[in-house]
Design an enzyme around this catalytic site. Structure first.
Site, PDB file in Angstrom:
ATOM      1  CG  ASP A 125      -0.241  -0.026   2.540  1.00 43.33           C
ATOM      2  OD1 ASP A 125       0.104   1.053   3.068  1.00 43.33           O
ATOM      3  OD2 ASP A 125      -0.038  -1.133   3.079  1.00 43.33           O
ATOM      4  CG  ASP A 181      -6.142   3.821   7.095  1.00 42.09           C
ATOM      5  OD1 ASP A 181      -6.230   3.354   8.246  1.00 42.09           O
ATOM      6  OD2 ASP A 181      -5.111   4.370   6.663  1.00 42.09           O
ATOM      7  CD  GLU A 231      -4.002   3.969  10.624  1.00 43.57           C
ATOM      8  OE1 GLU A 231      -3.035   3.877  11.404  1.00 43.57           O
ATOM      9  OE2 GLU A 231      -3.929   3.791   9.387  1.00 43.57           O
TER      10      GLU A 231
END
Length: 284
Positions: free
Chosen positions: A83, A172, A174
């Site tokens: 990524d 994503d 986090e």
């Protein structure tokens, strides 16, 4: 003979200072302490906060979860992937392909305020060398709604097409690099925000997005909520020899980000299956 005593001087017009009571001092200290506990980012120096838009997958993993040794080089039925974000700039995709990397995720957006300026080179470049690729969105639940961010993501590269080479978009979610680790949200409010995002993404694209997270963050910020596991592939971040404990509900991971220091560029990942399973995820 009488003694002459001078007249006493008048006091100045200033009022006499009084010390605050012990009760007042304690109350002030308790208030400051409660603010520091609730909002630890207020104690963070401004120069330690990165600029908006610079967040990327795994940014908080080393800081919060540590980094262990890399997994063995030879792992049965797993497919190597990477990524990337603007931190990698223009990527030499041919070199990555030659090293054995067969799939990639590229950061497209963050919040509703940032688009990766290298997205076209990275997204199209990976496709052109033969990789199966997808886009990811870095969530900032403290700035706008989940639905608004899903729309922004889809409108700026995060869509999906059934061409056998495009993976569903990834959320994503986090640690917050800009402040409070849970973006100032309660566990229930965080779960609601994620539902808002994934439902909107499903409406726009027909696919459920992949969820990228780390188990420790998921426990802290969602209360280890298990409700997304049925339909959303898990991409777990843990820089060690095994993926370790998974978030609640998921019996297995689809992707595992195992290091932030890949041999060539970007974070490196293992897909839990051979290349035909990567193609199957792309096809839906």
């Amino acid at each position: 003979m009488p003694v002459h005593r001078p007249e006493p001087r008048e006091r100045s017009g200033r009022s006499r200072r009084t010390r605050p009571s012990r009760r007042t001092v304690i109350a002030v200290l308790l208030t400051v302490l409660s603010l520091l506990v609730a909002y630890p980012a207020t104690a963070q120096a401004a120069e330690d906060i990165p600029p908006r838009g610079s967040a990327h997958m795994g940014m908080g993993v080393v800081e919060h979860d540590g980094e262990g040794p890399l997994p063995p080089d030879s792992r049965a039925a797993q497919t190597e992937g990477v990524d990337v974000s603007s931190h990698q700039g223009n990527v030499n995709w041919a070199s990555l392909w030659s090293s054995g990397v067969k799939w990639a995720y590229v950061k497209a957006t963050e919040g509703t305020y940032y688009k990766n300026p290298y997205f076209a080179q990275q997204y199209n470049g990976s496709y052109n060398v033969g990789m199966i690729r997808g886009a990811y969105h870095f969530a900032t639940p403290d700035t706008t709604s989940g639905a608004a961010q899903a729309d922004y993501f889809v409108n700026n590269g995060g869509g999906w097409s059934r061409d056998g080479k495009t993976l569903p978009g990834a959320l994503d979610i986090e640690w917050n690099p800009y402040g409070n680790q849970c973006f100032g949200k309660s566990q229930s409010a965080m779960v609601s925000w994620i539902w808002d995002f994934v439902n909107r993404y499903k409406t726009r694209t027909g696919r459920y997005p992949v969820i990228y997270t780390a188990t420790s963050w998921w426990k802290t910020c969602t209360g280890n909520y298990a409700g997304f596991a049925t339909n959303h592939p898990l991409w777990v971040a843990r820089y060690n020899t095994t993926p370790g404990e998974l978030p609640a509900g998921w019996g297995f991971y689809t992707m595992w980000q195992y290091t932030s220091s890949g041999p060539i560029v970007g974070d490196h990942n293992k897909f839990n299956g051979a290349l035909d399973r990567v193609v199957a995820l792309a096809n839906g």
